[in-house]
Structures are given as structure tokens and as C-alpha cells.
Design a protein around this motif. Sequence first.
Motif, PDB file in Angstrom:
ATOM      1  N   ARG A 247       0.829  -1.213   0.000  1.00 55.52           N
ATOM      2  CA  ARG A 247       0.000   0.000   0.000  1.00 55.52           C
ATOM      3  C   ARG A 247       0.863   1.261   0.000  1.00 55.52           C
ATOM      4  O   ARG A 247       0.529   2.257  -0.640  1.00 55.52           O
ATOM      5  N   ILE A 248       1.981   1.210   0.720  1.00 56.09           N
ATOM      6  CA  ILE A 248       2.887   2.361   0.738  1.00 56.09           C
ATOM      7  C   ILE A 248       3.578   2.492  -0.608  1.00 56.09           C
ATOM      8  O   ILE A 248       3.739   3.598  -1.133  1.00 56.09           O
ATOM      9  N   ALA A 249       3.996   1.359  -1.187  1.00 60.87           N
ATOM     10  CA  ALA A 249       4.607   1.398  -2.515  1.00 60.87           C
ATOM     11  C   ALA A 249       3.622   1.932  -3.546  1.00 60.87           C
ATOM     12  O   ALA A 249       3.998   2.669  -4.463  1.00 60.87           O
ATOM     13  N   MET A 250       2.363   1.568  -3.409  1.00 62.84           N
ATOM     14  CA  MET A 250       1.321   2.066  -4.315  1.00 62.84           C
ATOM     15  C   MET A 250       1.206   3.582  -4.210  1.00 62.84           C
ATOM     16  O   MET A 250       1.044   4.279  -5.228  1.00 62.84           O
ATOM     17  N   GLN A 251       1.313   4.128  -2.997  1.00 63.90           N
ATOM     18  CA  GLN A 251       1.227   5.569  -2.810  1.00 63.90           C
ATOM     19  C   GLN A 251       2.445   6.277  -3.387  1.00 63.90           C
ATOM     20  O   GLN A 251       2.329   7.331  -3.998  1.00 63.90           O
ATOM     21  N   ILE A 252       3.620   5.689  -3.209  1.00 69.56           N
ATOM     22  CA  ILE A 252       4.838   6.305  -3.744  1.00 69.56           C
ATOM     23  C   ILE A 252       4.818   6.309  -5.260  1.00 69.56           C
ATOM     24  O   ILE A 252       5.151   7.313  -5.908  1.00 69.56           O
ATOM     25  N   LEU A 253       4.399   5.189  -5.857  1.00 68.14           N
ATOM     26  CA  LEU A 253       4.352   5.083  -7.315  1.00 68.14           C
ATOM     27  C   LEU A 253       3.095   5.707  -7.899  1.00 68.14           C
ATOM     28  O   LEU A 253       2.967   5.827  -9.109  1.00 68.14           O
ATOM     29  N   ARG A 254       2.115   6.056  -7.028  1.00 71.73           N
ATOM     30  CA  ARG A 254       0.913   6.769  -7.423  1.00 71.73           C
ATOM     31  C   ARG A 254       0.089   5.994  -8.451  1.00 71.73           C
ATOM     32  O   ARG A 254      -0.398   6.550  -9.429  1.00 71.73           O
ATOM     33  N   HIS A 255      -0.070   4.692  -8.200  1.00 73.69           N
ATOM     34  CA  HIS A 255      -0.954   3.888  -9.030  1.00 73.69           C
ATOM     35  C   HIS A 255      -2.378   4.024  -8.510  1.00 73.69           C
ATOM     36  O   HIS A 255      -2.602   4.186  -7.310  1.00 73.69           O
ATOM     37  N   SER A 256      -3.340   3.940  -9.417  1.00 70.92           N
ATOM     38  CA  SER A 256      -4.738   4.031  -9.007  1.00 70.92           C
ATOM     39  C   SER A 256      -5.249   2.709  -8.450  1.00 70.92           C
ATOM     40  O   SER A 256      -6.219   2.689  -7.697  1.00 70.92           O
ATOM     41  N   GLU A 257      -4.607   1.594  -8.815  1.00 68.42           N
ATOM     42  CA  GLU A 257      -5.020   0.284  -8.326  1.00 68.42           C
ATOM     43  C   GLU A 257      -3.809  -0.480  -7.833  1.00 68.42           C
ATOM     44  O   GLU A 257      -2.748  -0.461  -8.456  1.00 68.42           O
ATOM     45  N   ILE A 258      -3.974  -1.180  -6.721  1.00 67.82           N
ATOM     46  CA  ILE A 258      -2.855  -1.926  -6.161  1.00 67.82           C
ATOM     47  C   ILE A 258      -2.463  -3.107  -7.041  1.00 67.82           C
ATOM     48  O   ILE A 258      -1.326  -3.574  -7.021  1.00 67.82           O
ATOM     49  N   ALA A 259      -3.409  -3.587  -7.860  1.00 68.59           N
ATOM     50  CA  ALA A 259      -3.099  -4.696  -8.761  1.00 68.59           C
ATOM     51  C   ALA A 259      -2.004  -4.311  -9.745  1.00 68.59           C
ATOM     52  O   ALA A 259      -1.179  -5.146 -10.130  1.00 68.59           O
ATOM     53  N   VAL A 260      -1.996  -3.047 -10.172  1.00 69.67           N
ATOM     54  CA  VAL A 260      -0.948  -2.585 -11.085  1.00 69.67           C
ATOM     55  C   VAL A 260       0.406  -2.645 -10.400  1.00 69.67           C
ATOM     56  O   VAL A 260       1.400  -3.094 -10.972  1.00 69.67           O
ATOM     57  N   THR A 261       0.449  -2.224  -9.157  1.00 69.69           N
ATOM     58  CA  THR A 261       1.706  -2.241  -8.404  1.00 69.69           C
ATOM     59  C   THR A 261       2.219  -3.665  -8.232  1.00 69.69           C
ATOM     60  O   THR A 261       3.407  -3.940  -8.419  1.00 69.69           O
ATOM     61  N   MET A 262       1.321  -4.589  -7.894  1.00 71.06           N
ATOM     62  CA  MET A 262       1.734  -5.944  -7.571  1.00 71.06           C
ATOM     63  C   MET A 262       2.013  -6.798  -8.802  1.00 71.06           C
ATOM     64  O   MET A 262       2.947  -7.592  -8.814  1.00 71.06           O
ATOM     65  N   GLU A 263       1.211  -6.635  -9.856  1.00 71.75           N
ATOM     66  CA  GLU A 263       1.303  -7.537 -10.997  1.00 71.75           C
ATOM     67  C   GLU A 263       2.186  -7.012 -12.129  1.00 71.75           C
ATOM     68  O   GLU A 263       2.737  -7.786 -12.902  1.00 71.75           O
ATOM     69  N   VAL A 264       2.313  -5.698 -12.253  1.00 71.10           N
ATOM     70  CA  VAL A 264       3.033  -5.138 -13.388  1.00 71.10           C
ATOM     71  C   VAL A 264       4.399  -4.617 -12.997  1.00 71.10           C
ATOM     72  O   VAL A 264       5.396  -4.897 -13.658  1.00 71.10           O
ATOM     73  N   TYR A 265       4.479  -3.867 -11.904  1.00 72.55           N
ATOM     74  CA  TYR A 265       5.708  -3.153 -11.595  1.00 72.55           C
ATOM     75  C   TYR A 265       6.604  -3.833 -10.572  1.00 72.55           C
ATOM     76  O   TYR A 265       7.756  -3.483 -10.442  1.00 72.55           O
ATOM     77  N   THR A 266       6.085  -4.765  -9.836  1.00 70.47           N
ATOM     78  CA  THR A 266       6.877  -5.351  -8.760  1.00 70.47           C
ATOM     79  C   THR A 266       7.537  -6.650  -9.210  1.00 70.47           C
ATOM     80  O   THR A 266       6.867  -7.571  -9.629  1.00 70.47           O
ATOM     81  N   HIS A 267       8.849  -6.681  -9.119  1.00 69.60           N
ATOM     82  CA  HIS A 267       9.625  -7.872  -9.446  1.00 69.60           C
ATOM     83  C   HIS A 267      10.441  -8.223  -8.207  1.00 69.60           C
ATOM     84  O   HIS A 267      11.457  -7.592  -7.932  1.00 69.60           O
TER      85      HIS A 267
END
Length: 300
Positions: A247-267
Motif C-alpha cells: 500500500r505504501i509502494a502504491m502511494q509512492i508510485l501513485r498507481h490508481s489500483e494496487i493490482a498494477v503495483t503488484m502484478e506489473v511493476y513489482t519484481h
Amino acid sequence: MNKLADTCQCCAQGKDAARPENKRRCCARGQCCRQTLSKRSVNDTRTVLRSALGNAVVEELVSKNVAQLIKVQRARRKRPEPWSVEEACSFLENARAQRDYLYGAYVLVLVLGLRKGEVLGLTWSDVNLDAGELRIHHQLQRVRRRLLHSDTAKTEASEAVLPLPDICLAALRLRQKDQASAKAAAGESRTDSDFVFTTRFGTPIEPRNFNREFNRRCDRARVRTIRVHDTRHTCASLLAAMDVHPRIAMQILRHSEIAVTMEVYTHVPSDGTRRALRKLGKALDGAGKRKPKKKDRQEP
């Protein structure tokens, strides 16, 4: 739809024919470049068509949405391979040691995950060095041969106030000093602007020139050349490897959905790399405190 996948867009849109006669190089000279659309672009075309016909059905202009009957092959998303902690630190250390005028921009895209348009459109009025905060308000993009400085971010979630870590504060203060020196050296030939990152004459930096400078810095730092946008993947990976809550990473990267943070950008890297990434803050902070060497590249 079948024809669209095989149609050369250079021929269909007259791209080469629109160039001056002495600069034509392919389709207008009878040598088709076969610039066809990717599977993803074909799918996007079908999506737009389906939406338009869906509205037509609601308004009773047509009785059936034929675009829903079209079956297309789903395009596979190619996931980029982000930098490791060693590569990210080598890149920043090299830029800092050689006094690259875009060092501050590189810090912001790697540590805060700013997009290229956001970092180039950043103004000093958006930065509060005393409070240690940065607000995303603007974007700088070239659209239809015009350089546009828009007052809106990519999404509503992108318009956020971000805390500035020490390395970001140090990089921005250094940028402020370098910009003042460049202004004094340029004299009356410099254009007054509020942009944080400019040429030595005060004009905004072209997005393509930023790409070129980024690639040159990759070569000088002897790290893998990746796209500027892939630094957001690197940022997300670093946050994940340092056990930052999604959730904090989502706020820093400013994604509208957490799914984008977890499935697309996080390796998430291996355990060995995870342990090394915990030292990221100290490594980057050390890069910011090193004594600068002789200038390598001045503002263009």
C-alpha cells in the motif's frame, strides 16, 4: 480487423509522403517499410470500436454490437528486467561523480519513481526543500510537434505530495546551485523559467534528448541500457525487496489500483539480492555525499 494487422501504417497514413521530398526514405519511394501494428495496438483498436458500437446500441442506432463477435489473440505483456541494486547505485554514483546536470532527475526517477514527463515538467514552485516535500502538478510532453507543459498529472492518483528522502534533497539543492551558476554564466542569453531541469539557456529539456542523455549515462556507468520508464519498475522492485508494504509502494508510485503495483511493476528478487537491497539507502546516501570530481558533461 484482419486487414489492419497486415496494413503498413506508413503507407496508410502517408507518413513518409508527408516528409519533404529530399527526406523521403521508404514508402513514398516505393520501398515499403512494413510498419504494421502490434497485437496490442490491434486489440486497442477493437476496444475503441466495441465501445463506440456499444454506445450506438444504447442510442438504438444499430441493433447489434458486431465488434463483440470479433475474437483476437491476446497480446502478451513483455515484462522488463529492472536494474539490480548494484546497477542502480553504479548509475547514480557515476552521474554524481561526473557532475551530470541531470543527476537530480536520475535520483527522482529511481528513488521516487517519477515518470519522464513528470520530472521534466517539475517546477521549483512544486518543491519545498525546507519541508522536504515534492508535489506532482505538471507534465512536459511533445505532442504534435509542440512542447506542452500541462497542469495535470497522468492520473488523479499521480497528483500527490511525496516526501523527499535525504538523497533527493541533496540532489535538488545541488541542482539549485548548478542552475544559479549556469544562469550567471549565460547572462542575458538565458531564458527565465521555473523549471527545475533546463538547458544552460533556461529552456526546457526535450524528452528525446533526456532519453539520449540517459542512454549515454548507462554506457558511461557500464550498466545495462534500459528504458527511462523501466526505472519505475526498478523503484517498485527496490521497495518490494526492502519489505515496504504494498500500500505504501502504491502511494509512492501513485498507481490508481494496487493490482498494477503488484502484478506489473513489482519484481521480487532472490533472497540474496533482497539482503543487498536493504543497504540501498546507505549506498545511495554515500553517493550523494561524495566529493564531486571534475565536470564531465555540461548543460547543452
